[in-house]
Scaffold this active site. Structure first.
Site, mmCIF file in Angstrom:
data_model
loop_
_atom_site.group_PDB
_atom_site.id
_atom_site.type_symbol
_atom_site.label_atom_id
_atom_site.label_comp_id
_atom_site.label_asym_id
_atom_site.label_seq_id
_atom_site.Cartn_x
_atom_site.Cartn_y
_atom_site.Cartn_z
ATOM 1 N NE ARG A 1 -0.732 1.909 3.519
ATOM 2 C CZ ARG A 1 0.364 2.645 3.697
ATOM 3 N NH1 ARG A 1 1.527 2.092 3.995
ATOM 4 N NH2 ARG A 1 0.318 3.954 3.552
ATOM 5 N N GLY A 2 0.186 2.415 -0.167
ATOM 6 C CA GLY A 2 0.922 3.674 -0.286
ATOM 7 C C GLY A 2 1.159 3.935 -1.760
ATOM 8 C CB ALA A 3 0.525 6.937 -3.818
ATOM 9 C CD GLN B 1 -4.103 2.692 6.390
ATOM 10 O OE1 GLN B 1 -4.807 3.067 7.325
ATOM 11 N NE2 GLN B 1 -4.593 2.459 5.180
ATOM 12 C CG ASP C 1 -3.055 8.000 -2.055
ATOM 13 O OD1 ASP C 1 -3.003 8.520 -0.927
ATOM 14 O OD2 ASP C 1 -2.731 6.824 -2.280
ATOM 15 C CE LYS D 1 -5.899 5.585 3.693
ATOM 16 N NZ LYS D 1 -6.816 4.712 2.905
HETATM 17 O O1 MRU Z 1 -4.955 3.192 1.590
HETATM 18 P P1 MRU Z 1 -3.481 3.439 1.668
HETATM 19 O O2 MRU Z 1 -2.870 2.959 2.936
HETATM 20 O O3 MRU Z 1 -2.756 2.937 0.440
HETATM 21 O O4 MRU Z 1 -3.368 5.026 1.654
HETATM 22 C C1 MRU Z 1 -2.097 5.592 1.645
HETATM 23 C C2 MRU Z 1 -2.089 7.052 1.843
HETATM 24 O O5 MRU Z 1 -3.099 7.699 1.882
HETATM 25 C C3 MRU Z 1 -0.741 7.693 1.917
HETATM 26 O O6 MRU Z 1 -0.784 8.831 2.713
HETATM 27 C C4 MRU Z 1 -0.331 8.095 0.491
HETATM 28 O O7 MRU Z 1 -0.367 6.999 -0.361
HETATM 29 C C5 MRU Z 1 1.006 8.702 0.456
HETATM 30 S S1 MRU Z 1 2.244 7.474 0.562
HETATM 31 C C6 MRU Z 1 3.772 8.102 0.418
#
Ligand code: MRU
Length: 347
Positions: free
Chosen positions: A46-48, A196, A237, A248
């Site tokens: 997970r995470g962009a 998270q 994202d 998020k």
């Molecule tokens: O649903 P997730 O855990 O993938 O959401 C992630 C986020 O919202 C992070 O803040 C975002 O991807 C930035 S990661 C460097």
């Protein structure tokens, strides 16, 4: 960064299953595209930026055993794989950016034999991974200029090493500040529904020896009212050309609170998170996830079984609430439509 979140070894993608942290550090060897799709969908990866890398490596996995005889057959398989991976999660544009790059590099090499194209695809995926590592370090250096010793910082979700190939975005800034011997204290929103912040961000910050305090999401306002927060750093994202930023769910709440209390609100994100063809955040697709994530906490039911649930995974922070956006190409400020035009020209 405590671990290598996602990497490639001997024909397999190795990733950390983030759903198990902080209680277990489990590495998964992923050999096929279906497992990769499920890993993205279930937030094991997970995470962009990490999702973008997983997408690129997913394409490699999806076509590595292809028996295609010519470019046209092979390219059809690439597109089918890419479309499948694109259906995993809609909001982080890094996924679509990486998939488009994989298709583009294949097209640019259409004269090569299929075996060579497979090598080229792997090379491109590893290049995306390496570029993300470099971007993390550069964002961290730019962003650390915004941090001074004694700062008390609030962050939301996890924008750390687990969300990228290296150091993280928002957390990278904090790691770099620490490396520069700046004394900081970080409050971490737990980040319901999937926690998270509580599970991942605290784990990463504590591993780096950063003074860390966990709060429930609804405690941020009272901290700001007591003037206990100096700055907020979050990731993103997808960022539109006017600077509106999806992140998020709950990020927007923080930005509104920050404006009211006069707290600077910073977004940290690499170029791969910008969707500059979008005029504003209204065009950003927001993922809605399964009701069970809200009706339970880590699998433990907390609400009546049949209660109606609304579960958007992201919200959009309007650009006017964002003090600055930190990227690997520098720090951008309002008016974003104008400053991001310069960024577009450089990409
Ligand atoms: O649903 P997730 O855990 O993938 O959401 C992630 C986020 O919202 C992070 O803040 C975002 O991807 C930035 S990661 C460097």
């Amino acid at each position: 960064m405590p671990v290598e979140t996602i990497t490639w070894k001997n024909g397999k993608t190795i990733y950390v299953d983030q759903t198990r942290l902080p209680h277990a550090l489990r590495f998964v060897a992923c050999r096929d595209v279906r497992t990769m799709w499920r890993a993205i969908k279930s937030l094991e990866v997970r995470g962009a930026p990490a999702i973008g890398i997983a997408g690129a490596l997913g394409v490699v996995l999806g076509v590595q055993n292809s028996k295609a005889k010519n470019f046209n057959q092979f390219f059809k398989e690439i597109c089918r794989t890419s479309k499948y991976l694109a259906s995993s999660r809609p909001t982080a544009v890094n996924l679509f950016w990486a998939l488009a790059r994989m298709e583009r590099i294949a097209k640019e090499n259409k004269d090569k034999p299929v075996a060579k194209l497979k090598e080229i695809l792997l090379h491109e995926a590893l290049k995306i991974l390496q570029e993300d590592k470099d971007a993390c370090r550069r964002m961290a250096r730019y962003g650390s200029r915004l941090v001074k010793t004694g700062d008390v910082i609030l962050t939301h979700c996890n924008a750390g090493g687990l969300a990228t190939a290296d150091y993280g975005t928002a957390l990278g800034v904090l790691f770099e500040a620490k490396r520069q011997h700046k004394r900081i204290h970080v409050y971490v929103d737990e980040t319901r529904p999937l926690l998270q912040g509580a599970r991942l961000t605290t784990w990463e910050l504590m591993h780096e020896g950063i003074d860390t305090t966990l709060i429930c999401d609804n405690m941020a306002a009272s901290l700001m009212a007591k003037a206990k927060i100096d700055k907020i750093f979050v990731g993103a994202d997808r960022i539109a050309s006017n600077g509106d930023a999806a992140n998020k769910i709950g990020t927007y709440n923080l930005a509104v609170l920050a404006k009211y209390h006069g707290v600077p609100f910073y977004v940290v994100a690499p170029i791969s998170t910008f969707d500059l063809k979008l005029k504003s955040g209204h065009g950003i697709p927001i993922e809605e996830r399964n009701a069970d994530e809200v009706k339970a906490i880590l699998g433990h039911p907390i609400a009546p079984k049949n209660v109606k649930v609304y579960n958007p995974a992201f919200d959009v922070t309007p650009n006017e609430l964002i003090t600055a956006i930190v990227t690997e190409r520098g720090i951008f400020r309002r008016p974003y439509r104008k400053s991001l035009k310069k960024l577009k020209a450089k990409i």
